[in-house]
Scaffold this motif. Structure first.
Motif, PDB file in Angstrom:
ATOM      1  N   TYR A   7       2.213 -53.069   1.013  1.00  0.00           N
ATOM      2  CA  TYR A   7       0.807 -53.181   1.951  1.00  0.00           C
ATOM      3  C   TYR A   7       0.733 -51.971   2.843  1.00  0.00           C
ATOM      4  CZ  TYR A   7      -1.340 -55.292   6.204  1.00  0.00           C
ATOM      5  OH  TYR A   7      -2.372 -55.395   7.183  1.00  0.00           O
ATOM      6  N   GLN A  39       5.299 -61.571   7.442  1.00  0.00           N
ATOM      7  CA  GLN A  39       5.138 -62.846   6.798  1.00  0.00           C
ATOM      8  C   GLN A  39       5.128 -62.691   5.154  1.00  0.00           C
ATOM      9  OE1 GLN A  39       5.032 -65.868   8.220  1.00  0.00           O
ATOM     10  NE2 GLN A  39       5.725 -64.838  10.051  1.00  0.00           N
ATOM     11  N   LEU A  40       4.352 -61.623   4.822  1.00  0.00           N
ATOM     12  CA  LEU A  40       4.390 -61.151   3.490  1.00  0.00           C
ATOM     13  C   LEU A  40       6.180 -61.012   2.924  1.00  0.00           C
ATOM     14  CD1 LEU A  40       1.511 -58.823   3.247  1.00  0.00           C
ATOM     15  CD2 LEU A  40       1.479 -61.143   2.326  1.00  0.00           C
ATOM     16  N   TRP A  47       7.709 -57.161  -1.065  1.00  0.00           N
ATOM     17  CA  TRP A  47       6.726 -56.543  -0.234  1.00  0.00           C
ATOM     18  C   TRP A  47       7.444 -55.383   0.693  1.00  0.00           C
ATOM     19  CZ3 TRP A  47       1.666 -56.416  -0.544  1.00  0.00           C
ATOM     20  CH2 TRP A  47       0.962 -57.651  -1.092  1.00  0.00           C
ATOM     21  N   TYR A  49       5.932 -51.931   3.517  1.00  0.00           N
ATOM     22  CA  TYR A  49       4.860 -51.897   4.535  1.00  0.00           C
ATOM     23  C   TYR A  49       4.781 -50.583   5.154  1.00  0.00           C
ATOM     24  CZ  TYR A  49       2.512 -52.744   9.057  1.00  0.00           C
ATOM     25  OH  TYR A  49       1.737 -52.893  10.237  1.00  0.00           O
ATOM     26  N   LEU A 189      -4.213 -63.891   7.411  1.00  0.00           N
ATOM     27  CA  LEU A 189      -3.259 -64.460   6.220  1.00  0.00           C
ATOM     28  C   LEU A 189      -4.150 -65.541   5.637  1.00  0.00           C
ATOM     29  CD1 LEU A 189       0.162 -64.144   7.959  1.00  0.00           C
ATOM     30  CD2 LEU A 189      -0.207 -63.374   5.925  1.00  0.00           C
ATOM     31  N   ALA A 194      -2.484 -66.609   1.757  1.00  0.00           N
ATOM     32  CA  ALA A 194      -1.305 -66.171   1.878  1.00  0.00           C
ATOM     33  C   ALA A 194      -0.418 -67.162   2.858  1.00  0.00           C
ATOM     34  CB  ALA A 194      -1.061 -64.887   2.265  1.00  0.00           C
ATOM     35  N   HIS A 196       2.297 -68.709   5.665  1.00  0.00           N
ATOM     36  CA  HIS A 196       2.808 -68.104   6.763  1.00  0.00           C
ATOM     37  C   HIS A 196       3.567 -69.304   7.594  1.00  0.00           C
ATOM     38  CE1 HIS A 196      -0.017 -69.733   9.794  1.00  0.00           C
ATOM     39  NE2 HIS A 196      -0.710 -69.973   8.943  1.00  0.00           N
TER      40      HIS A 196
END
Length: 260
Positions: A7, A39-40, A47, A49, A189, A194, A196
């Motif tokens: 991300y 959260q991802l 994931w 970032y 999200l 997605a 969370h």
């Protein structure tokens, strides 16, 4: 073998996280993008970032400085919000601005990244920034058209009416507070469909001010925040000129707990 998902967050102060003050974070801010990334990672530790956003950046700077840097990271997901600082300038060619935006979003999509865009906020409640409401409405129609053409997701900030509550805004009245960034993370999200685990903040009730009290508060705000903001623009400087991206290298920032 687990495939890394990446991300990359691009933009200005909105995405950098200004208003969500955190001394433990780079540049002293956390923000909604950091919260989305957390959260991802919690849902899937594959994931990682990167956040390339820097406060004060205008559209051309974001496109010129951040798109190539993001593409070099081979992102799976990109969020980008650019143009708010341009809209606040005395003169702006929104059609030319958004044609460039379309090209930038197209490059991200052509590289295979999912892209999340944002409409601009409806500042009708601000006596100062409400004057740009018409420009923002045109910008928003462009964003929706770009999203339709390029197959991007839109977080419709304009229609998120809960942000009309001043409890979601920092004392500078220009950036979201920690509560606002938390709420924005949830809305992003949700737009991405997605999962969370974020609990929405409860806002403290703010007592109504008498007219004299409100005028005094407005004058204090103008001296402390509006005048310095205007002064920087007159001098051609930005609060982000000396800053670097918070997380230029993909990874798991200090606040992201990776599941075992």
């Amino acid at each position: 073998m687990t495939t890394t998902q990446r991300y990359a967050a691009l933009g200005d102060s909105f995405t950098e996280g200004v208003g969500d003050w955190d001394a433990a974070s780079p540049n002293g801010v956390r923000g909604w993008a950091d919260r989305v990334a957390e959260q991802l990672v919690l849902a899937d530790p594959s994931w990682d970032y990167a956040n390339l956003a820097i406060r004060g950046k205008k559209m051309r700077q974001i496109l010129d400085e951040q798109i190539d840097a993001a593409l070099a990271l081979q992102p799976t997901l990109v969020t980008i919000y650019a143009g708010a600082n341009d809209i606040l300038r005395p003169r702006v060619d929104i059609d030319l601005l958004m044609a460039r935006y379309d090209d930038g979003v197209g490059r991200l999509r052509d590289a295979g990244a999912d892209v999340v865009l944002f409409t601009g906020f409806d500042a009708s409640g601000s006596a100062v920034f409400g004057t740009t409401r018409g420009r923002t409405a045109v910008y928003n129609e462009w964003v929706r058209e770009i999203a339709d053409t390029r197959g991007a997701t839109v977080v419709d900030y304009w229609r998120l009416r809960e942000f009309q509550d001043w409890g979601y805004w920092d004392v500078d009245r220009m950036h979201m507070s920690a509560a606002g960034h938390t709420l924005m993370a949830v809305r992003v999200l949700e737009a991405m469909k997605a999962s969370h685990r974020i609990d929405l903040p409860e806002l403290e009730a703010r007592p109504a001010l008498k007219r004299v009290e409100q005028l005094r508060a407005d004058a204090q705000w103008a001296r402390a925040y509006l005048s310095p903001w205007v002064g920087r623009r007159l001098r051609g400087v930005s609060s982000g000129d000396a800053l670097s991206p918070k997380y230029p290298t993909p990874g798991h920032p200090h606040w992201a707990t990776v599941p075992a």
